[in-house]
Design an enzyme around this catalytic site. Structure first.
Site, PDB file in Angstrom:
ATOM      1  N   SER A 272       0.825  -1.216   0.000  1.00 37.83           N
ATOM      2  CA  SER A 272       0.000   0.000   0.000  1.00 37.83           C
ATOM      3  C   SER A 272       0.857   1.262   0.000  1.00 37.83           C
ATOM      4  O   SER A 272       0.335   2.358  -0.133  1.00 37.83           O
ATOM      5  CB  SER A 272      -0.880   0.013   1.246  1.00 37.83           C
ATOM      6  N   GLY A 273       2.162   1.085   0.211  1.00 37.35           N
ATOM      7  CA  GLY A 273       3.031   2.259   0.348  1.00 37.35           C
ATOM      8  C   GLY A 273       3.183   2.652   1.808  1.00 37.35           C
ATOM      9  O   GLY A 273       3.919   3.570   2.131  1.00 37.35           O
ATOM     10  N   GLY A 274       2.498   1.948   2.697  1.00 35.84           N
ATOM     11  CA  GLY A 274       2.608   2.213   4.131  1.00 35.84           C
ATOM     12  C   GLY A 274       3.702   1.358   4.757  1.00 35.84           C
ATOM     13  O   GLY A 274       4.273   0.476   4.106  1.00 35.84           O
TER      14      GLY A 274
ATOM     15  N   ASP B 277       3.573  -0.951   7.135  1.00 39.50           N
ATOM     16  CA  ASP B 277       3.290  -2.353   7.423  1.00 39.50           C
ATOM     17  C   ASP B 277       3.570  -3.259   6.221  1.00 39.50           C
ATOM     18  O   ASP B 277       4.258  -4.273   6.347  1.00 39.50           O
ATOM     19  CB  ASP B 277       1.836  -2.528   7.887  1.00 39.50           C
TER      20      ASP B 277
ATOM     21  N   CYS C 245     -14.696  -4.822   1.295  1.00 34.40           N
ATOM     22  CA  CYS C 245     -13.592  -4.718   0.328  1.00 34.40           C
ATOM     23  C   CYS C 245     -12.661  -5.920   0.418  1.00 34.40           C
ATOM     24  O   CYS C 245     -12.244  -6.472  -0.596  1.00 34.40           O
ATOM     25  CB  CYS C 245     -12.817  -3.427   0.577  1.00 34.40           C
TER      26      CYS C 245
ATOM     27  N   CYS D   8      -9.866   3.917   3.361  1.00 34.14           N
ATOM     28  CA  CYS D   8      -8.915   4.531   2.426  1.00 34.14           C
ATOM     29  C   CYS D   8      -9.533   5.617   1.545  1.00 34.14           C
ATOM     30  O   CYS D   8      -8.856   6.576   1.191  1.00 34.14           O
ATOM     31  CB  CYS D   8      -8.217   3.472   1.589  1.00 34.14           C
TER      32      CYS D   8
HETATM   33  N1  LIG Z   1      -4.103   0.041  -2.358  1.00 31.02           N
HETATM   34  C1  LIG Z   1      -3.568  -1.098  -1.929  1.00 31.02           C
HETATM   35  N2  LIG Z   1      -2.932  -1.921  -2.792  1.00 31.02           N
HETATM   36  C2  LIG Z   1      -2.400  -3.085  -2.388  1.00 31.02           C
HETATM   37  N3  LIG Z   1      -2.460  -3.519  -1.131  1.00 31.02           N
HETATM   38  C3  LIG Z   1      -3.088  -2.772  -0.232  1.00 31.02           C
HETATM   39  C4  LIG Z   1      -3.670  -1.516  -0.561  1.00 31.02           C
HETATM   40  N4  LIG Z   1      -4.213  -0.978   0.552  1.00 31.02           N
HETATM   41  C5  LIG Z   1      -3.975  -1.858   1.538  1.00 31.02           C
HETATM   42  N5  LIG Z   1      -3.298  -2.945   1.080  1.00 31.02           N
HETATM   43  C6  LIG Z   1      -2.882  -4.149   1.846  1.00 31.02           C
HETATM   44  O1  LIG Z   1      -3.783  -4.366   2.919  1.00 31.02           O
HETATM   45  C7  LIG Z   1      -3.093  -4.287   4.168  1.00 31.02           C
HETATM   46  C8  LIG Z   1      -3.970  -3.658   5.223  1.00 31.02           C
HETATM   47  O2  LIG Z   1      -4.478  -2.454   4.757  1.00 31.02           O
HETATM   48  P1  LIG Z   1      -4.722  -1.210   5.701  1.00 31.02           P
HETATM   49  O3  LIG Z   1      -5.401  -0.191   4.887  1.00 31.02           O
HETATM   50  O4  LIG Z   1      -5.297  -1.696   6.946  1.00 31.02           O
HETATM   51  O5  LIG Z   1      -3.233  -0.737   5.841  1.00 31.02           O
HETATM   52  P2  LIG Z   1      -2.334  -0.280   7.028  1.00 31.02           P
HETATM   53  O6  LIG Z   1      -2.640  -1.026   8.285  1.00 31.02           O
HETATM   54  O7  LIG Z   1      -2.319   1.186   7.034  1.00 31.02           O
HETATM   55  O8  LIG Z   1      -0.969  -0.902   6.438  1.00 31.02           O
HETATM   56  P3  LIG Z   1       0.142  -0.198   5.615  1.00 31.02           P
HETATM   57  O9  LIG Z   1       1.046   0.393   6.649  1.00 31.02           O
HETATM   58  O10 LIG Z   1       0.784  -1.307   4.833  1.00 31.02           O
HETATM   59  O11 LIG Z   1      -0.564   0.833   4.754  1.00 31.02           O
HETATM   60  C9  LIG Z   1      -1.838  -3.493   3.869  1.00 31.02           C
HETATM   61  O12 LIG Z   1      -0.810  -3.777   4.784  1.00 31.02           O
HETATM   62  C10 LIG Z   1      -1.515  -3.978   2.471  1.00 31.02           C
HETATM   63  O13 LIG Z   1      -0.889  -5.251   2.488  1.00 31.02           O
END
Ligand SMILES: Nc1ncnc2c1ncn2[C@@H]1O[C@H](COP(=O)(O)OP(=O)(O)OP(=O)(O)O)[C@@H](O)[C@H]1O
Length: 339
Positions: A10-12, A14, A94, A188
């Protein structure tokens, strides 16, 4: 030859750290980013992060445009649910109809068996379990995953504390700026709050009547979509009362029904659209009726895709449209949508 795995990035922090962990465990990681909503600026920022991580790890990554599918399968149903007086849970929706479906399909196209995400949860291929870090646990949002997906999914952060993920990511130069960035919002596609999203599609600000359980008009509200069951603020009562809570939402009359805490109490819940990892039709377990709440002991009877749930403790604020998720201690047994 190393085993391939497709990682949803996701670019985050985690999912970036997830990719890093899996590579250090010997996997050949293939990253994939999915565009769900049409906020291009948001995507460009995320993709720039993924590019950095991919370069650092020396892995390939792909960007999939799934905006059309997301609009149909998640976004529009989210708007429609609020219009129908429900309180939807778009993330749980989702995860089933978009994120994991697209991820698995993409892995299939590449001929890769396993997929991974940065969710805080665990799986043994048959069930989903709560994460070790209870404050970050996302198992509630994963109850609706197709059972046949589970054997292919890996959640590398299931036994990690978020704090430690951040700490470790900070030590890696290229992940440092990602680890330092502000955490993303819970939904999101919601930049500010859900009301702003709804306003783009429908009339939200439409004052209406607040009624008691006998239908007597006792106050005024801002428009029924502002409320969820159990809310006790944001509407005006003509006379001073003891605290009143939203008991029901009647969209076609633009009314909300309010009452006392005792009237909010529920001992019976019905769930529809069940998704079960457990095959049993009648059992005792615990249920969670909202993300940030404790589990309550209950008895469950399943008939087709409907569950009748008898609670052994009263609960307050059961909102139609939210997920009811069954647990046996840390194990997710399945769940459904509250009606
Ligand atoms: N747009 C995206 N494209 C691909 N994978 C995604 C996307 N958004 C989320 N994910 C996946 O789903 C997981 C959980 O999503 P969530 O939105 O809860 O992210 P998060 O806890 O903020 O994690 P991160 O730090 O990786 O953004 C993410 O860690 C990632 O593996």
């Amino acid at each position: 030859m190393s085993k391939k795995i497709v990682v949803a990035m996701s670019g985050g922090v985690d999912s970036s750290y997830t990719a890093n962990l899996l590579q250090s465990r010997g996997y050949e990681v293939i990253g994939v980013y999915m565009k769900f909503h049409p906020r291009e600026e948001y995507h460009q920022k995320n993709i720039a992060n993924i590019q950095k991580v991919a370069k650092h790890l020396g892995i390939e990554y792909h960007v999939l445009d799934r905006t059309k599918e997301f609009q149909e399968r998640v976004y529009q149903p989210f708007v429609d649910s609020y219009v129908a007086g429900l309180t939807p849970n778009p993330c749980a929706m989702c995860n089933r109809v978009m994120k994991f479906t697209e991820l698995i399909e993409f892995a299939d196209e590449l001929g890769v068996d396993n997929v991974a995400t940065g969710h805080y949860a665990k799986t043994d291929g048959q069930f989903i379990y709560e994460a070790t870090d209870k404050s970050k646990d996302q198992s509630y949002f994963l109850f609706n995953l197709k059972k046949e997906f589970l054997p292919r999914i890996i959640f590398p952060l299931g036994d990690w504390y978020k704090e430690n993920v951040k700490k470790e990511a900070m030590k890696i130069l290229l992940l440092k700026s990602i680890a330092e960035q502000k955490e993303s919002s819970e939904i999101c596609f919601v930049e500010t709050n859900y009301i702003d999203v709804l306003k783009e599609h429908t009339e939200v600000e439409m004052p209406g009547e607040v009624v008691d359980t006998h239908g007597k008009v006792i106050g005024e509200h801002k428009g029924y979509m502002h409320y969820t069951i159990g809310k006790r603020k944001g509407f005006r009562l003509f006379k001073a009362h003891q605290p009143h809570y939203v008991l029901d939402i009647i969209p076609h009359k633009n009314r909300i029904v309010v009452g006392t805490k005792e009237q909010l109490e529920k001992r019976q819940i019905v769930l529809r659209g069940l998704n079960m990892f457990l095959d049993q039709k009648e059992f005792d377990c615990y249920i969670k009726i909202r993300y940030r709440t404790h589990k309550v002991p209950c008895h469950v009877k399943i008939d087709g895709s409907v569950a009748s749930v008898t609670l052994k403790e009263p609960v307050y604020g059961v909102a139609k449209g939210q997920a009811g998720v069954f647990y046996d201690e840390e194990k997710v047994l399945g769940g459904g949508w509250i009606v």
